[in-house]
Scaffold this motif. Structure first.
Motif, PDB file in Angstrom:
ATOM      1  N   SER A 236     -37.558 -14.700 -37.022  1.00 22.69           N
ATOM      2  CA  SER A 236     -36.913 -15.619 -37.958  1.00 22.69           C
ATOM      3  C   SER A 236     -36.155 -16.730 -37.238  1.00 22.69           C
ATOM      4  O   SER A 236     -35.911 -16.663 -36.032  1.00 22.69           O
ATOM      5  N   GLY A 237     -35.754 -17.738 -38.010  1.00 16.37           N
ATOM      6  CA  GLY A 237     -34.887 -18.798 -37.523  1.00 16.37           C
ATOM      7  C   GLY A 237     -35.521 -19.610 -36.409  1.00 16.37           C
ATOM      8  O   GLY A 237     -36.734 -19.751 -36.308  1.00 16.37           O
ATOM      9  N   ALA A 238     -34.652 -20.167 -35.529  1.00 12.15           N
ATOM     10  CA  ALA A 238     -35.133 -20.988 -34.421  1.00 12.15           C
ATOM     11  C   ALA A 238     -36.011 -20.174 -33.491  1.00 12.15           C
ATOM     12  O   ALA A 238     -37.009 -20.675 -32.948  1.00 12.15           O
ATOM     13  N   LEU A 239     -35.666 -18.896 -33.304  1.00  8.41           N
ATOM     14  CA  LEU A 239     -36.509 -18.042 -32.475  1.00  8.41           C
ATOM     15  C   LEU A 239     -37.893 -17.898 -33.092  1.00  8.41           C
ATOM     16  O   LEU A 239     -38.916 -17.962 -32.397  1.00  8.41           O
ATOM     17  N   GLY A 240     -37.936 -17.719 -34.422  1.00  2.21           N
ATOM     18  CA  GLY A 240     -39.226 -17.612 -35.095  1.00  2.21           C
ATOM     19  C   GLY A 240     -40.062 -18.858 -34.904  1.00  2.21           C
ATOM     20  O   GLY A 240     -41.281 -18.785 -34.693  1.00  2.21           O
ATOM     21  N   THR A 241     -39.416 -20.021 -34.965  1.00  2.78           N
ATOM     22  CA  THR A 241     -40.145 -21.270 -34.737  1.00  2.78           C
ATOM     23  C   THR A 241     -40.706 -21.305 -33.319  1.00  2.78           C
ATOM     24  O   THR A 241     -41.862 -21.683 -33.105  1.00  2.78           O
ATOM     25  N   ALA A 242     -39.889 -20.901 -32.342  1.00  2.00           N
ATOM     26  CA  ALA A 242     -40.347 -20.901 -30.950  1.00  2.00           C
ATOM     27  C   ALA A 242     -41.515 -19.939 -30.754  1.00  2.00           C
ATOM     28  O   ALA A 242     -42.501 -20.263 -30.074  1.00  2.00           O
ATOM     29  N   ILE A 243     -41.424 -18.750 -31.357  1.00  2.00           N
ATOM     30  CA  ILE A 243     -42.512 -17.785 -31.216  1.00  2.00           C
ATOM     31  C   ILE A 243     -43.761 -18.289 -31.927  1.00  2.00           C
ATOM     32  O   ILE A 243     -44.889 -18.107 -31.456  1.00  2.00           O
ATOM     33  N   ASN A 244     -43.581 -18.970 -33.062  1.00  2.00           N
ATOM     34  CA  ASN A 244     -44.725 -19.528 -33.784  1.00  2.00           C
ATOM     35  C   ASN A 244     -45.430 -20.598 -32.944  1.00  2.00           C
ATOM     36  O   ASN A 244     -46.662 -20.731 -32.972  1.00  2.00           O
ATOM     37  N   VAL A 245     -44.655 -21.373 -32.189  1.00  2.00           N
ATOM     38  CA  VAL A 245     -45.260 -22.323 -31.251  1.00  2.00           C
ATOM     39  C   VAL A 245     -46.078 -21.562 -30.208  1.00  2.00           C
ATOM     40  O   VAL A 245     -47.207 -21.946 -29.873  1.00  2.00           O
ATOM     41  N   GLY A 246     -45.498 -20.484 -29.693  1.00  2.00           N
ATOM     42  CA  GLY A 246     -46.244 -19.660 -28.743  1.00  2.00           C
ATOM     43  C   GLY A 246     -47.513 -19.099 -29.357  1.00  2.00           C
ATOM     44  O   GLY A 246     -48.557 -19.019 -28.694  1.00  2.00           O
ATOM     45  N   GLN A 247     -47.429 -18.695 -30.631  1.00  2.00           N
ATOM     46  CA  GLN A 247     -48.616 -18.223 -31.348  1.00  2.00           C
ATOM     47  C   GLN A 247     -49.700 -19.300 -31.340  1.00  2.00           C
ATOM     48  O   GLN A 247     -50.875 -19.022 -31.080  1.00  2.00           O
ATOM     49  N   PHE A 248     -49.301 -20.539 -31.613  1.00  5.55           N
ATOM     50  CA  PHE A 248     -50.286 -21.631 -31.622  1.00  5.55           C
ATOM     51  C   PHE A 248     -50.873 -21.844 -30.231  1.00  5.55           C
ATOM     52  O   PHE A 248     -52.095 -22.014 -30.082  1.00  5.55           O
ATOM     53  N   LEU A 249     -50.028 -21.831 -29.209  1.00  9.06           N
ATOM     54  CA  LEU A 249     -50.520 -22.041 -27.851  1.00  9.06           C
ATOM     55  C   LEU A 249     -51.448 -20.917 -27.415  1.00  9.06           C
ATOM     56  O   LEU A 249     -52.379 -21.131 -26.629  1.00  9.06           O
ATOM     57  N   SER A 250     -51.210 -19.711 -27.918  1.00 11.54           N
ATOM     58  CA  SER A 250     -52.037 -18.568 -27.542  1.00 11.54           C
ATOM     59  C   SER A 250     -53.337 -18.501 -28.333  1.00 11.54           C
ATOM     60  O   SER A 250     -54.394 -18.190 -27.787  1.00 11.54           O
ATOM     61  N   THR A 251     -53.251 -18.809 -29.648  1.00 13.04           N
ATOM     62  CA  THR A 251     -54.385 -18.522 -30.533  1.00 13.04           C
ATOM     63  C   THR A 251     -55.033 -19.757 -31.140  1.00 13.04           C
ATOM     64  O   THR A 251     -56.126 -19.663 -31.708  1.00 13.04           O
ATOM     65  N   GLY A 252     -54.346 -20.898 -31.087  1.00 11.70           N
ATOM     66  CA  GLY A 252     -54.868 -22.092 -31.739  1.00 11.70           C
ATOM     67  C   GLY A 252     -54.534 -22.174 -33.209  1.00 11.70           C
ATOM     68  O   GLY A 252     -54.932 -23.131 -33.895  1.00 11.70           O
ATOM     69  N   THR A 253     -53.792 -21.206 -33.733  1.00  7.37           N
ATOM     70  CA  THR A 253     -53.393 -21.207 -35.146  1.00  7.37           C
ATOM     71  C   THR A 253     -51.931 -20.800 -35.257  1.00  7.37           C
ATOM     72  O   THR A 253     -51.427 -20.001 -34.459  1.00  7.37           O
ATOM     73  N   PHE A 254     -51.242 -21.338 -36.260  1.00  5.69           N
ATOM     74  CA  PHE A 254     -49.894 -20.889 -36.577  1.00  5.69           C
ATOM     75  C   PHE A 254     -49.989 -19.645 -37.461  1.00  5.69           C
ATOM     76  O   PHE A 254     -51.051 -19.308 -37.995  1.00  5.69           O
ATOM     77  N   TRP A 255     -48.855 -18.951 -37.632  1.00  5.96           N
ATOM     78  CA  TRP A 255     -48.808 -17.845 -38.581  1.00  5.96           C
ATOM     79  C   TRP A 255     -49.199 -18.337 -39.970  1.00  5.96           C
ATOM     80  O   TRP A 255     -48.884 -19.468 -40.362  1.00  5.96           O
ATOM     81  N   ARG A 256     -49.857 -17.463 -40.724  1.00  4.87           N
ATOM     82  CA  ARG A 256     -50.206 -17.760 -42.109  1.00  4.87           C
ATOM     83  C   ARG A 256     -49.570 -16.704 -42.990  1.00  4.87           C
ATOM     84  O   ARG A 256     -49.574 -15.516 -42.655  1.00  4.87           O
ATOM     85  N   THR A 257     -49.043 -17.117 -44.133  1.00  4.73           N
ATOM     86  CA  THR A 257     -48.333 -16.182 -45.003  1.00  4.73           C
ATOM     87  C   THR A 257     -48.955 -16.132 -46.384  1.00  4.73           C
ATOM     88  O   THR A 257     -49.704 -17.032 -46.794  1.00  4.73           O
ATOM     89  N   GLU A 258     -48.617 -15.080 -47.113  1.00  8.09           N
ATOM     90  CA  GLU A 258     -49.058 -14.890 -48.487  1.00  8.09           C
ATOM     91  C   GLU A 258     -48.015 -14.048 -49.208  1.00  8.09           C
ATOM     92  O   GLU A 258     -47.192 -13.379 -48.565  1.00  8.09           O
ATOM     93  N   PRO A 259     -47.994 -14.044 -50.538  1.00  6.25           N
ATOM     94  CA  PRO A 259     -47.077 -13.159 -51.258  1.00  6.25           C
ATOM     95  C   PRO A 259     -47.373 -11.702 -50.922  1.00  6.25           C
ATOM     96  O   PRO A 259     -48.527 -11.308 -50.741  1.00  6.25           O
ATOM     97  N   CYS A 260     -46.335 -10.903 -50.837  1.00  5.66           N
ATOM     98  CA  CYS A 260     -46.500  -9.481 -50.527  1.00  5.66           C
ATOM     99  C   CYS A 260     -46.962  -8.746 -51.780  1.00  5.66           C
ATOM    100  O   CYS A 260     -46.621  -9.120 -52.904  1.00  5.66           O
ATOM    101  N   THR A 261     -47.707  -7.679 -51.579  1.00  2.00           N
ATOM    102  CA  THR A 261     -48.243  -6.919 -52.714  1.00  2.00           C
ATOM    103  C   THR A 261     -47.417  -5.683 -53.041  1.00  2.00           C
ATOM    104  O   THR A 261     -47.686  -5.009 -54.024  1.00  2.00           O
ATOM    105  N   GLY A 262     -46.440  -5.361 -52.224  1.00  2.00           N
ATOM    106  CA  GLY A 262     -45.600  -4.198 -52.470  1.00  2.00           C
ATOM    107  C   GLY A 262     -44.167  -4.492 -52.079  1.00  2.00           C
ATOM    108  O   GLY A 262     -43.808  -5.635 -51.778  1.00  2.00           O
ATOM    109  N   PRO A 263     -43.310  -3.472 -52.043  1.00  2.00           N
ATOM    110  CA  PRO A 263     -41.897  -3.689 -51.704  1.00  2.00           C
ATOM    111  C   PRO A 263     -41.689  -4.058 -50.238  1.00  2.00           C
ATOM    112  O   PRO A 263     -40.678  -4.661 -49.889  1.00  2.00           O
TER     113      PRO A 263
END
Length: 712
Positions: A321-348
């Motif tokens: 989460s937060g600024a750290l989450g943004t930094a890790i998401n950048v790392g995700q892009f550099l590693s995989t070529g894609t940012f995180w993708r989200t969707e509504p959760c189906t349970g609690p």
């Protein structure tokens, strides 16, 4: 990475960076230093360690070294460490279920500064990285993770003016004598997670080695065995030290019974076996997974994470989460070529919110014109779960008796992993440092798994422990903690010397057999009231803080940790898959889809052992699939691997003659995936899955049906 209970994660890339390399001596002076250190180790008496010194002429007790290096850190604990079993035959002791002793060897070798041991002595082991001199201005990772200017007094031994500290993320916290103090204070199991991250390594300015993750894992495993040898030499030779690497639960139980520390090797890395993904395409296959698991098992690894921080070819991750989450998401892009993708959760259950906080330093690494996406507040779950390759890896770990760490998995991935473990009644599941959705807790305990909480401050730790103590009592299990030392997460801050209920030194260990005083290394003495949990040697002080603020019952639950962890491990090792009575059995159905004559979706496809085929019914509610076991058999578990077209409401029915049916199990809240229906053992020849209400507009579709006569 840690996560406060019911809150956002804190800290920085967990499984983090690390420190100075094991350099070799240069020149005559260095050679002389090495010889002096070796002579002191082989012949010299221990320097004052706070662990007690035997009378002159008397042989040392089993827990005392015969030749501690001089000079060295003090330990500050006196008395015999407890050993043996209790009246119920249970071993006793605390479990650190998540530590990174050797992470100084990871991330290019210069992110965590200092070493857990050195043949050249404490002054070599506990020194800062060269680039941190003269004032820590180039401690770039401290700047990124802490938000300050990164400046600190770089000198370690002997002054330690600024480190180690509870909020110093890039300095060694696992010096061997500090781990020794934790052992003498009652810790009996320590999981050393071999850790690295290729992207962090590649973008960090300072490194002295390559960034291949598996090469780093191999090196860290080797260093752990070297540390065992180092401790053994202090205690008189091979096998005599307190630091014992174990590779099976019986060996670990014996080590703990003897009062020593059982060290288990785990793995926490972002791309195990090279299983990264680029633009959603896997860069590994089943052969890579088999070879990787075999190699890790040979190295002594017995638990592991399948994903960590970045989505990979095996599973999606639980977000930061937060600024750290943004930094890790950048790392995700550099590693995989894609940012995180989200969707509504189906349970609690839900993943951590990503948030929109900026991380300029990280975002500067993105290609021109590329920006981190914004995320909807009502879309909290990673779209990526456990992939087919991930399922193959889970089953591969099960076949090798290894334990699966589900922290860091997205809820979609963790849910599917738990489905698989439940379908096989496999107990080897761990949550070691508060990075799992709390709603999975009972599922883990029901399987026979083990849970540890991140090393939060004593009051927060107690509150979270009490939230789940009724479940532990119900399942008869103990509790653990995951210190995450050297994991760049942040550790308990001091409550203050003027608090109304401080830790009072000296104090006795939980068993009452040893006395703990303040810990001194060089010219610095640490006090948990004023310094917090600055390094691993402060674990006994932190546990005393929990007793003072939370009560003896919390500590008692933690003392049961070693027994519970070893039970989970033992059950994983001896697990034998129960025979699938439905495999290849005659099957019939109320209907089958007719529109695809080439593929065929007849009832036999649900018992052919191939998850690429399936039975599919017509598109109406009241449909059934029947399996003939050939003769009356004892049945108590049915597993159902649904395709996308699943049943919301259905019954599992049993019959002796195929005409008279009795409901053994039912649900009105099916959600697809892999279901396991458990019921009291019963005799039946026929098993019927009877769909009552569809979960989709299509019919019912089952990839595989399993029928089992035992718990596995």
């Amino acid at each position: 990475m840690p996560r406060p209970p019911h809150g956002s994660p804190h800290g920085s890339p967990h499984g983090s960076p690390h420190g100075s390399p094991h350099g070799s001596p240069h020149g005559l002076l260095a050679l002389l230093s090495l010889l002096v250190a070796a002579t002191a180790l082989a012949l010299g008496p221990a320097a004052p360690s706070g662990a007690g010194t035997p009378p002159t002429g008397a042989p040392p007790a089993w827990w005392e070294p015969v030749a501690r290096p001089a000079p060295d850190s003090a330990v500050g604990v006196t008395g015999e460490p407890f050993r043996g079993t209790d009246a119920q035959g249970r071993v006793r002791g605390f479990v650190d279920a998540h530590n990174h002793i050797m992470s100084n060897e990871a991330f290019g070798g210069r992110l965590i500064c200092g070493k857990p041991f050195s043949e050249r002595g404490v002054a070599d082991a506990l020194k800062d990285c060269p680039e941190h001199y003269p004032d820590g201005s180039l401690a770039l990772f401290d700047f990124i993770t802490g938000g300050g200017d990164g400046r600190h007094d770089p000198d370690g031994w002997p002054t330690f003016a600024d480190w180690p500290a509870h909020d110093s993320l890039t300095h060694q916290q696992n010096y061997y004598a500090w781990i020794e103090r934790a052992w003498r204070g009652g810790q009996r199991v320590l999981v050393n997670d071999l850790v690295t991250n290729g992207v962090i390594c590649s973008v960090y300015f300072f490194k002295d080695r390559g960034c291949d993750e598996m090469e780093s894992i191999r090196l860290q495993a080797r260093r752990t065995y070297e540390m065992q040898d180092y401790v053994d030499r202090m205690y008189g030779g091979p096998g005599k030290g307190w630091f014992r690497i174990v590779t099976d639960s019986a060996q670990a139980r014996e080590v703990v019974r003897q009062g020593r520390l059982a060290v288990v090797l785990g793995v926490e890395t972002s791309e195990p076996f090279g299983c990264k993904q680029v633009l959603d395409v896997a860069r590994c296959d089943r052969g890579d997974i088999d070879r990787g698991l075999d190699e890790l098992h040979r190295l002594g690894v017995r638990s592991m994470f399948l994903c960590h921080k970045f989505d990979n070819a095996l599973c999606g991750v639980r977000f930061d989460s937060g600024a750290l989450g943004t930094a890790i998401n950048v790392g995700q892009f550099l590693s995989t070529g894609t940012f995180w993708r989200t969707e509504p959760c189906t349970g609690p259950q839900h993943d951590n919110p990503i948030g929109g906080a900026s991380s300029p330093g990280a975002e500067a690494k993105l290609p021109p014109g590329t920006t981190v996406p914004a995320y909807a507040e009502n879309a909290r779950c990673n779209t990526r779960g456990l992939t087919d390759l991930g399922e193959y890896a889970v089953r591969g770990m099960m076949s090798r008796g290894m334990m699966l760490e589900i922290d860091h998995m997205s809820v979609k991935a963790a849910g599917r992993a738990l489905d698989i473990l439940e379908s096989e009644a496999y107990p080897g599941v761990l949550s070691s440092h508060s990075w799992m959705d709390a709603d999975w807790t009972e599922r883990v305990y029901r399987l026979g798994g083990f849970i540890a909480q991140y090393m939060h401050g004593s009051e927060q730790f107690t509150a979270e422990a009490r939230r789940t103590d009724a479940l532990r009592a119900r399942y008869g299990v103990g509790y653990g903690y995951g210190t995450d030392m050297n994991g760049v997460g942040g550790w308990p801050a001091p409550r203050g010397a003027d608090t109304a209920d401080p830790v009072r030194y000296p104090f006795r260990t939980a068993d009452g057999g040893s006395v703990v005083d303040r810990q001194t290394t060089g010219e610095r003495t640490w006090d948990v009231n004023e310094d917090g949990a600055a390094h691993h040697g402060l674990v006994p002080d932190w546990l005393e803080d929990i007793r003072v603020t939370g009560g003896q019952d919390v500590v008692d639950d933690l003392l049961l940790g070693a027994e519970s962890y070893l039970r989970t491990w033992a059950a994983s090792q001896r697990h034998e898959p129960a025979a699938n009575l439905a495999a290849g059995a005659p099957a019939a159905a109320s209907s089958s889809e007719w529109w695809d004559p080439f593929a065929g979706h007849g009832p036999g496809k649900a018992v052919d052992g191939d998850t690429r085929t399936r039975w599919a019914s017509e598109w109406s509610d009241d449909q059934w699939l029947r399996v003939d076991l050939g003769a009356p058999r004892t049945v108590e578990r049915v597993t159902l691997d649904w395709e996308d077209a699943y049943a919301k409401a259905y019954r599992v029915e049993v019959s002796a003659d195929g005409r008279t049916w009795r409901t053994a199990w039912s649900t009105a809240s099916g959600d697809g995936g892999l279901d396991t229906a458990r019921f009291a053992a019963t005799q039946a020849r026929y098993i019927r899955v009877h769909g009552v209400e569809r979960g989709t507009r299509w019919g019912y579709s089952l990839r595989e049906v399993g029928v089992h006569g035992g718990a596995g």
